[in-house]
Write a protein that holds these residues in place. Structure first.
Motif, PDB file in Angstrom:
ATOM      1  N   ASN A 170       1.341  -1.699   2.592  1.00  0.00           N
ATOM      2  CA  ASN A 170       1.321  -0.674   1.553  1.00  0.00           C
ATOM      3  C   ASN A 170       2.187  -1.070   0.357  1.00  0.00           C
ATOM      4  OD1 ASN A 170      -0.536   1.362   2.338  1.00  0.00           O
ATOM      5  ND2 ASN A 170       0.887   1.987   3.944  1.00  0.00           N
ATOM      6  N   ALA A 171       3.287  -1.756   0.615  1.00  0.00           N
ATOM      7  CA  ALA A 171       4.129  -2.241  -0.484  1.00  0.00           C
ATOM      8  C   ALA A 171       3.330  -3.209  -1.353  1.00  0.00           C
ATOM      9  CB  ALA A 171       5.380  -2.913   0.054  1.00  0.00           C
ATOM     10  N   ARG A 172       2.663  -4.164  -0.709  1.00  0.00           N
ATOM     11  CA  ARG A 172       1.851  -5.144  -1.431  1.00  0.00           C
ATOM     12  C   ARG A 172       0.771  -4.443  -2.247  1.00  0.00           C
ATOM     13  NH1 ARG A 172      -2.945  -7.502  -1.118  1.00  0.00           N
ATOM     14  NH2 ARG A 172      -3.531  -6.394   0.761  1.00  0.00           N
ATOM     15  N   ARG A 173       0.103  -3.486  -1.648  1.00  0.00           N
ATOM     16  CA  ARG A 173      -0.950  -2.741  -2.341  1.00  0.00           C
ATOM     17  C   ARG A 173      -0.403  -2.045  -3.597  1.00  0.00           C
ATOM     18  NH1 ARG A 173      -2.253   1.771   0.875  1.00  0.00           N
ATOM     19  NH2 ARG A 173      -0.866   2.834  -0.524  1.00  0.00           N
ATOM     20  N   ASP A 174       0.761  -1.414  -3.469  1.00  0.00           N
ATOM     21  CA  ASP A 174       1.331  -0.715  -4.625  1.00  0.00           C
ATOM     22  C   ASP A 174       1.815  -1.691  -5.698  1.00  0.00           C
ATOM     23  OD1 ASP A 174       0.716   1.849  -3.863  1.00  0.00           O
ATOM     24  OD2 ASP A 174       2.729   2.345  -3.151  1.00  0.00           O
ATOM     25  N   PHE A 175       2.386  -2.815  -5.300  1.00  0.00           N
ATOM     26  CA  PHE A 175       2.797  -3.810  -6.296  1.00  0.00           C
ATOM     27  C   PHE A 175       1.576  -4.350  -7.036  1.00  0.00           C
ATOM     28  CE2 PHE A 175       6.630  -4.787  -3.407  1.00  0.00           C
ATOM     29  CZ  PHE A 175       7.425  -3.856  -4.056  1.00  0.00           C
ATOM     30  N   LEU A 176       0.480  -4.573  -6.299  1.00  0.00           N
ATOM     31  CA  LEU A 176      -0.757  -5.034  -6.950  1.00  0.00           C
ATOM     32  C   LEU A 176      -1.314  -3.971  -7.889  1.00  0.00           C
ATOM     33  CD1 LEU A 176      -2.590  -6.956  -4.090  1.00  0.00           C
ATOM     34  CD2 LEU A 176      -1.610  -7.919  -6.187  1.00  0.00           C
ATOM     35  N   ARG A 177      -1.251  -2.716  -7.477  1.00  0.00           N
ATOM     36  CA  ARG A 177      -1.744  -1.630  -8.349  1.00  0.00           C
ATOM     37  C   ARG A 177      -0.899  -1.573  -9.621  1.00  0.00           C
ATOM     38  NH1 ARG A 177      -4.963   0.550 -11.276  1.00  0.00           N
ATOM     39  NH2 ARG A 177      -4.909   2.791 -11.562  1.00  0.00           N
ATOM     40  N   ALA A 178       0.396  -1.711  -9.500  1.00  0.00           N
ATOM     41  CA  ALA A 178       1.264  -1.731 -10.680  1.00  0.00           C
ATOM     42  C   ALA A 178       0.877  -2.892 -11.589  1.00  0.00           C
ATOM     43  CB  ALA A 178       2.734  -1.837 -10.263  1.00  0.00           C
ATOM     44  N   HIS A 179       0.583  -4.048 -10.987  1.00  0.00           N
ATOM     45  CA  HIS A 179       0.179  -5.222 -11.768  1.00  0.00           C
ATOM     46  C   HIS A 179      -1.171  -4.998 -12.447  1.00  0.00           C
ATOM     47  CE1 HIS A 179      -0.289  -9.318 -13.056  1.00  0.00           C
ATOM     48  NE2 HIS A 179      -1.392  -9.458 -12.339  1.00  0.00           N
ATOM     49  N   GLU A 180      -2.109  -4.345 -11.782  1.00  0.00           N
ATOM     50  CA  GLU A 180      -3.409  -4.038 -12.400  1.00  0.00           C
ATOM     51  C   GLU A 180      -3.235  -3.164 -13.641  1.00  0.00           C
ATOM     52  OE1 GLU A 180      -5.752  -2.047  -9.475  1.00  0.00           O
ATOM     53  OE2 GLU A 180      -6.077  -3.854  -8.287  1.00  0.00           O
ATOM     54  N   ILE A 181      -2.349  -2.189 -13.555  1.00  0.00           N
ATOM     55  CA  ILE A 181      -2.120  -1.268 -14.674  1.00  0.00           C
ATOM     56  C   ILE A 181      -1.382  -1.974 -15.801  1.00  0.00           C
ATOM     57  CG2 ILE A 181      -0.982   0.875 -15.392  1.00  0.00           C
ATOM     58  CD1 ILE A 181      -1.314   1.816 -12.430  1.00  0.00           C
ATOM     59  N   SER A 182      -0.443  -2.831 -15.435  1.00  0.00           N
ATOM     60  CA  SER A 182       0.407  -3.494 -16.422  1.00  0.00           C
ATOM     61  C   SER A 182       0.486  -4.995 -16.132  1.00  0.00           C
ATOM     62  CB  SER A 182       1.802  -2.862 -16.393  1.00  0.00           C
ATOM     63  OG  SER A 182       2.622  -3.418 -17.376  1.00  0.00           O
ATOM     64  N   PRO A 183      -0.600  -5.732 -16.443  1.00  0.00           N
ATOM     65  CA  PRO A 183      -0.653  -7.153 -16.088  1.00  0.00           C
ATOM     66  C   PRO A 183       0.402  -8.016 -16.784  1.00  0.00           C
ATOM     67  CG  PRO A 183      -2.627  -6.502 -17.309  1.00  0.00           C
ATOM     68  CD  PRO A 183      -1.817  -5.267 -17.073  1.00  0.00           C
ATOM     69  N   GLU A 195       6.873  -9.250 -12.800  1.00  0.00           N
ATOM     70  CA  GLU A 195       7.601  -8.886 -11.585  1.00  0.00           C
ATOM     71  C   GLU A 195       6.699  -8.170 -10.584  1.00  0.00           C
ATOM     72  OE1 GLU A 195      11.623  -6.631 -10.013  1.00  0.00           O
ATOM     73  OE2 GLU A 195      11.307  -6.881 -12.156  1.00  0.00           O
ATOM     74  N   PHE A 196       5.762  -7.353 -11.071  1.00  0.00           N
ATOM     75  CA  PHE A 196       4.853  -6.649 -10.168  1.00  0.00           C
ATOM     76  C   PHE A 196       4.045  -7.655  -9.336  1.00  0.00           C
ATOM     77  CE2 PHE A 196       4.546  -3.151 -13.640  1.00  0.00           C
ATOM     78  CZ  PHE A 196       5.787  -2.634 -13.268  1.00  0.00           C
ATOM     79  N   ARG A 197       3.471  -8.644 -10.003  1.00  0.00           N
ATOM     80  CA  ARG A 197       2.675  -9.662  -9.314  1.00  0.00           C
ATOM     81  C   ARG A 197       3.548 -10.485  -8.379  1.00  0.00           C
ATOM     82  NH1 ARG A 197       1.716 -13.356 -13.004  1.00  0.00           N
ATOM     83  NH2 ARG A 197       3.040 -14.850 -11.983  1.00  0.00           N
ATOM     84  N   GLU A 198       4.727 -10.878  -8.846  1.00  0.00           N
ATOM     85  CA  GLU A 198       5.621 -11.695  -8.036  1.00  0.00           C
ATOM     86  C   GLU A 198       6.029 -10.975  -6.752  1.00  0.00           C
ATOM     87  OE1 GLU A 198       8.738 -12.705 -10.774  1.00  0.00           O
ATOM     88  OE2 GLU A 198       7.443 -14.081 -11.894  1.00  0.00           O
ATOM     89  N   ARG A 199       6.276  -9.664  -6.851  1.00  0.00           N
ATOM     90  CA  ARG A 199       6.641  -8.900  -5.641  1.00  0.00           C
ATOM     91  C   ARG A 199       5.475  -8.870  -4.670  1.00  0.00           C
ATOM     92  NH1 ARG A 199      11.991  -6.553  -5.607  1.00  0.00           N
ATOM     93  NH2 ARG A 199      11.398  -5.880  -3.525  1.00  0.00           N
ATOM     94  N   ALA A 200       4.256  -8.670  -5.183  1.00  0.00           N
ATOM     95  CA  ALA A 200       3.068  -8.654  -4.325  1.00  0.00           C
ATOM     96  C   ALA A 200       2.869 -10.024  -3.680  1.00  0.00           C
ATOM     97  CB  ALA A 200       1.835  -8.248  -5.125  1.00  0.00           C
ATOM     98  N   GLU A 201       3.019 -11.079  -4.450  1.00  0.00           N
ATOM     99  CA  GLU A 201       2.845 -12.433  -3.925  1.00  0.00           C
ATOM    100  C   GLU A 201       3.894 -12.765  -2.864  1.00  0.00           C
ATOM    101  OE1 GLU A 201       2.784 -14.908  -7.412  1.00  0.00           O
ATOM    102  OE2 GLU A 201       0.680 -14.428  -7.828  1.00  0.00           O
ATOM    103  N   ALA A 202       5.082 -12.262  -3.043  1.00  0.00           N
ATOM    104  CA  ALA A 202       6.132 -12.490  -2.052  1.00  0.00           C
ATOM    105  C   ALA A 202       5.772 -11.860  -0.710  1.00  0.00           C
ATOM    106  CB  ALA A 202       7.467 -11.939  -2.556  1.00  0.00           C
ATOM    107  N   LEU A 203       4.899 -10.863  -0.756  1.00  0.00           N
ATOM    108  CA  LEU A 203       4.448 -10.199   0.477  1.00  0.00           C
ATOM    109  C   LEU A 203       3.104 -10.745   0.953  1.00  0.00           C
ATOM    110  CD1 LEU A 203       5.471  -6.536  -0.393  1.00  0.00           C
ATOM    111  CD2 LEU A 203       6.587  -8.088   1.215  1.00  0.00           C
TER     112      LEU A 203
END
Length: 182
Positions: free
Chosen positions: A148-161, A165-173
């Motif tokens: 769920n953390a990864r999903r939310d970080f990806l959603r944040a990245h989709e909204i604000s590409p 940091e949003f993408r990096e957090r998702a990638e770290a997961l």
């Protein structure tokens, strides 16, 4: 003659009331300027004066409480930040930013249930706020829910590409940089 003195006193009193109101608004403006300039202690001082003046209209009061709350948070006084965000929410109960800010303060205070409740309300009110998804991702991550953390970080990245940091957090997961539906 007596009537003229009465009018002069009333005029003086009205002028004093206007000066007090102007000072409340001026203090609110000074609060914002100090906040924007990075002097959190002076921002707290001016916000407090504006709030205590009793002269602010509802919208200005919400802004003063929000600014003072952020200034408190930035100085490490998270409990007072929560108090100010809560007071502002009493005046503006549909404000997604206030819920998001209070959720983040609760998160930093290690109060995850309250934080999750507030961040979910923030997302409900404004589902296009990337910061809210980021905060919720941090909450999920802290709870050990990497998916769920990864999903939310990806959603944040989709909204604000543009926010890397949003993408990096998702990638770290373990995310590949794309959301589940792509």
């Amino acid at each position: 003659m007596r009537g003229m003195q009465g009018l002069a006193i009333v005029g003086t009193l009205l002028g004093s009331i206007s000066a007090v109101q102007a000072n409340g608004v001026e203090d609110n403006n000074n609060c914002y300027e100090q906040f924007r300039g990075g002097d959190m202690k002076l921002a707290i001082y001016y916000c407090s004066r504006a709030i205590q003046s009793g002269d602010l209209e509802r919208g200005d009061m919400v802004v003063a409480l929000l600014n003072r709350g952020v200034a408190y948070k930035n100085t490490g006084n998270l409990e007072m930040a929560v108090v100010d965000y809560s007071s502002a929410l009493e005046l503006s109960p549909g404000d997604a930013l206030l819920f998001s800010n209070r959720a983040n303060a609760y998160r930093e205070l290690n109060r995850p249930e309250e934080a999750m409740s507030d961040i979910n309300r923030s997302i409900e009110l404004n589902p296009e706020n990337p910061a809210a998804f980021y905060v919720r991702g941090l909450l999920f991550e802290a709870m050990g829910d990497a998916e769920n953390a990864r999903r939310d970080f990806l959603r944040a990245h989709e909204i604000s590409p543009e926010d890397k940091e949003f993408r990096e957090r998702a990638e770290a997961l373990g995310a590949s940089g794309q959301s589940d539906g792509q």
